[in-house]
Design a protein around this motif. Structure first.
Motif, PDB file in Angstrom:
ATOM      1  N   ILE A  67       0.832  -1.200   0.000  1.00 13.71           N
ATOM      2  CA  ILE A  67       0.000   0.000   0.000  1.00 13.71           C
ATOM      3  C   ILE A  67       0.873   1.260   0.000  1.00 13.71           C
ATOM      4  O   ILE A  67       0.465   2.308  -0.509  1.00 13.71           O
ATOM      5  CB  ILE A  67      -0.956   0.014   1.225  1.00 13.71           C
ATOM      6  CG1 ILE A  67      -2.035   1.088   1.062  1.00 13.71           C
ATOM      7  CG2 ILE A  67      -0.182   0.190   2.526  1.00 13.71           C
ATOM      8  CD1 ILE A  67      -3.002   0.844  -0.062  1.00 13.71           C
ATOM      9  N   GLY A  68       2.097   1.148   0.528  1.00 13.92           N
ATOM     10  CA  GLY A  68       2.999   2.296   0.509  1.00 13.92           C
ATOM     11  C   GLY A  68       3.366   2.692  -0.909  1.00 13.92           C
ATOM     12  O   GLY A  68       3.335   3.873  -1.271  1.00 13.92           O
ATOM     13  N   VAL A  72       2.097   6.221  -2.666  1.00 16.78           N
ATOM     14  CA  VAL A  72       2.990   7.227  -3.264  1.00 16.78           C
ATOM     15  C   VAL A  72       2.574   7.501  -4.705  1.00 16.78           C
ATOM     16  O   VAL A  72       2.521   8.663  -5.140  1.00 16.78           O
ATOM     17  CB  VAL A  72       4.450   6.752  -3.182  1.00 16.78           C
ATOM     18  CG1 VAL A  72       5.351   7.620  -4.071  1.00 16.78           C
ATOM     19  CG2 VAL A  72       4.944   6.797  -1.742  1.00 16.78           C
ATOM     20  N   PHE A  73       2.273   6.441  -5.447  1.00 18.04           N
ATOM     21  CA  PHE A  73       1.839   6.618  -6.836  1.00 18.04           C
ATOM     22  C   PHE A  73       0.578   7.471  -6.906  1.00 18.04           C
ATOM     23  O   PHE A  73       0.503   8.438  -7.696  1.00 18.04           O
ATOM     24  CB  PHE A  73       1.583   5.261  -7.482  1.00 18.04           C
ATOM     25  CG  PHE A  73       0.940   5.348  -8.842  1.00 18.04           C
ATOM     26  CD1 PHE A  73       1.696   5.638  -9.965  1.00 18.04           C
ATOM     27  CD2 PHE A  73      -0.430   5.161  -8.998  1.00 18.04           C
ATOM     28  CE1 PHE A  73       1.104   5.750 -11.221  1.00 18.04           C
ATOM     29  CE2 PHE A  73      -1.036   5.259 -10.248  1.00 18.04           C
ATOM     30  CZ  PHE A  73      -0.264   5.546 -11.357  1.00 18.04           C
ATOM     31  N   ASN A  92      -7.552   8.812  -1.660  1.00 21.84           N
ATOM     32  CA  ASN A  92      -7.670   7.928  -0.509  1.00 21.84           C
ATOM     33  C   ASN A  92      -6.305   7.628   0.093  1.00 21.84           C
ATOM     34  O   ASN A  92      -5.338   7.371  -0.632  1.00 21.84           O
ATOM     35  CB  ASN A  92      -8.333   6.613  -0.926  1.00 21.84           C
ATOM     36  CG  ASN A  92      -9.788   6.804  -1.294  1.00 21.84           C
ATOM     37  OD1 ASN A  92     -10.630   7.021  -0.432  1.00 21.84           O
ATOM     38  ND2 ASN A  92     -10.094   6.735  -2.588  1.00 21.84           N
ATOM     39  N   VAL A  93      -6.257   7.665   1.419  1.00 27.09           N
ATOM     40  CA  VAL A  93      -5.039   7.333   2.148  1.00 27.09           C
ATOM     41  C   VAL A  93      -5.406   6.345   3.242  1.00 27.09           C
ATOM     42  O   VAL A  93      -6.277   6.615   4.060  1.00 27.09           O
ATOM     43  CB  VAL A  93      -4.388   8.594   2.766  1.00 27.09           C
ATOM     44  CG1 VAL A  93      -3.156   8.212   3.560  1.00 27.09           C
ATOM     45  CG2 VAL A  93      -4.017   9.592   1.677  1.00 27.09           C
ATOM     46  N   SER A  94      -4.753   5.207   3.240  1.00 29.03           N
ATOM     47  CA  SER A  94      -5.019   4.188   4.251  1.00 29.03           C
ATOM     48  C   SER A  94      -4.361   4.554   5.578  1.00 29.03           C
ATOM     49  O   SER A  94      -3.272   5.153   5.597  1.00 29.03           O
ATOM     50  CB  SER A  94      -4.474   2.845   3.767  1.00 29.03           C
ATOM     51  OG  SER A  94      -4.389   1.924   4.829  1.00 29.03           O
ATOM     52  N   PRO A  95      -4.990   4.196   6.695  1.00 29.34           N
ATOM     53  CA  PRO A  95      -4.303   4.367   7.984  1.00 29.34           C
ATOM     54  C   PRO A  95      -2.934   3.693   8.005  1.00 29.34           C
ATOM     55  O   PRO A  95      -2.026   4.165   8.689  1.00 29.34           O
ATOM     56  CB  PRO A  95      -5.271   3.703   8.974  1.00 29.34           C
ATOM     57  CG  PRO A  95      -6.617   3.868   8.358  1.00 29.34           C
ATOM     58  CD  PRO A  95      -6.379   3.726   6.875  1.00 29.34           C
ATOM     59  N   PHE A 103       6.154   8.291   4.864  1.00 27.39           N
ATOM     60  CA  PHE A 103       5.181   8.690   3.848  1.00 27.39           C
ATOM     61  C   PHE A 103       4.707  10.116   4.075  1.00 27.39           C
ATOM     62  O   PHE A 103       4.650  10.917   3.129  1.00 27.39           O
ATOM     63  CB  PHE A 103       3.985   7.737   3.858  1.00 27.39           C
ATOM     64  CG  PHE A 103       2.851   8.178   2.960  1.00 27.39           C
ATOM     65  CD1 PHE A 103       2.932   8.020   1.584  1.00 27.39           C
ATOM     66  CD2 PHE A 103       1.708   8.763   3.491  1.00 27.39           C
ATOM     67  CE1 PHE A 103       1.895   8.438   0.758  1.00 27.39           C
ATOM     68  CE2 PHE A 103       0.666   9.183   2.675  1.00 27.39           C
ATOM     69  CZ  PHE A 103       0.762   9.019   1.302  1.00 27.39           C
ATOM     70  N   THR A 104       4.365  10.454   5.302  1.00 29.21           N
ATOM     71  CA  THR A 104       3.853  11.805   5.553  1.00 29.21           C
ATOM     72  C   THR A 104       4.948  12.857   5.386  1.00 29.21           C
ATOM     73  O   THR A 104       4.668  13.964   4.931  1.00 29.21           O
ATOM     74  CB  THR A 104       3.212  11.899   6.947  1.00 29.21           C
ATOM     75  OG1 THR A 104       4.125  11.424   7.945  1.00 29.21           O
ATOM     76  CG2 THR A 104       1.928  11.083   7.004  1.00 29.21           C
TER      77      THR A 104
END
Length: 249
Positions: A67-68, A72-73, A92-95, A103-104
């Motif tokens: 998911i990372g 990013v994509f 959408n951003v997963s927890p 990532f942040t």
């Protein structure tokens, strides 16, 4: 039937191989009936399996860590669209992604480089996993909000999505789940009406998802929702088609 382990292996490197793409679903302002935003949605076209539905591959990506790469994509695609079009873009951003400070931090750096105001970007917090270290997550979101980024709570009315969660995460937007929109019972309509009122009292924008009929559109307009998206208005479209729609907004 593709096995989960096989799908997980195939997901690794999918973005670098050009198998992923961003499609966009328009949102309209219910007061002006104008196109004002679009949600970026991930599509995976596997060379052998064809189109793999997001509800099949996203949970797998969250479990095995890819998911990372996908996040990013998609964030890159969303920010690219934001700089090109004069409309708001949500992604959408997963927890699971937000638990990764790398990532942040990457997202912060990218936002500082773009030309468009960061307020054009909204991160939709999905419910793929339980929220982990909430104070740390909120601190990361607050740094992004400090740059102007919006925070949306997706799928209100299903699972854990709630106004309480919106307050915990200092959200700026609430998205009403399609299941509530499609339920015409008086009880559900009252739930939506109360949610809209409470959200507005908290200065949250309200977006109605899954609008498929003129009656549903009239209902969410009457209940005071700010924006709407759904098949009645437009299905998700490829980037080129969305660019043409945005040009006329």
């Amino acid at each position: 039937m593709v096995e989960l382990a096989e799908m997980a292996r195939a997901l690794r490197g999918a973005s670098s191989r050009g198998e992923l793409s961003a499609w966009f679903q328009p949102q309209i302002d219910l007061q002006t009936n104008r196109l004002v935003a679009a949600e970026a949605l991930c599509r995976w076209h596997h060379p052998a399996w064809g189109i793999v539905p997001p509800n099949e591959f996203i949970p797998i990506a969250e479990e095995d860590g890819t998911i990372g790469e996908i996040g990013v994509f998609m964030a890159t695609q969303a920010m690219s669209a934001m700089t090109a079009w004069n409309i708001d873009i949500s992604v959408n951003v997963s927890p699971a992604q937000l638990e990764d400070s790398g990532f942040t931090r990457w997202l912060e750096r990218m936002i500082r480089r773009i030309r468009r105001p960061a307020r054009r970007l909204t991160l939709e917090i999905t419910e793929g996993r339980h929220l982990g270290d909430v104070p740390a997550l909120v601190a990361r979101l607050d740094r992004l909000r400090g740059l102007g980024v919006g925070i949306a709570i997706d799928d209100f009315g299903s699972g854990q999505a709630s106004l309480l969660q919106a307050r915990r995460l200092h959200a700026t937007e609430l998205k009403i789940d399609r299941a509530l929109i499609g339920d015409d019972s008086p009880e559900t309509t009252q739930v939506v009406a109360e949610a809209v009122e409470l959200a507005h009292d908290a200065h949250l924008r309200v977006v109605a998802e899954g609008i498929e009929t003129a009656e549903q559109l009239a209902k969410v307009t009457r209940l005071g929702c700010d924006r709407a998206q759904g098949y009645l208005l437009s299905r998700p479209v490829p980037r080129g088609d969305m660019a043409r729609l945005a040009a006329t907004a």
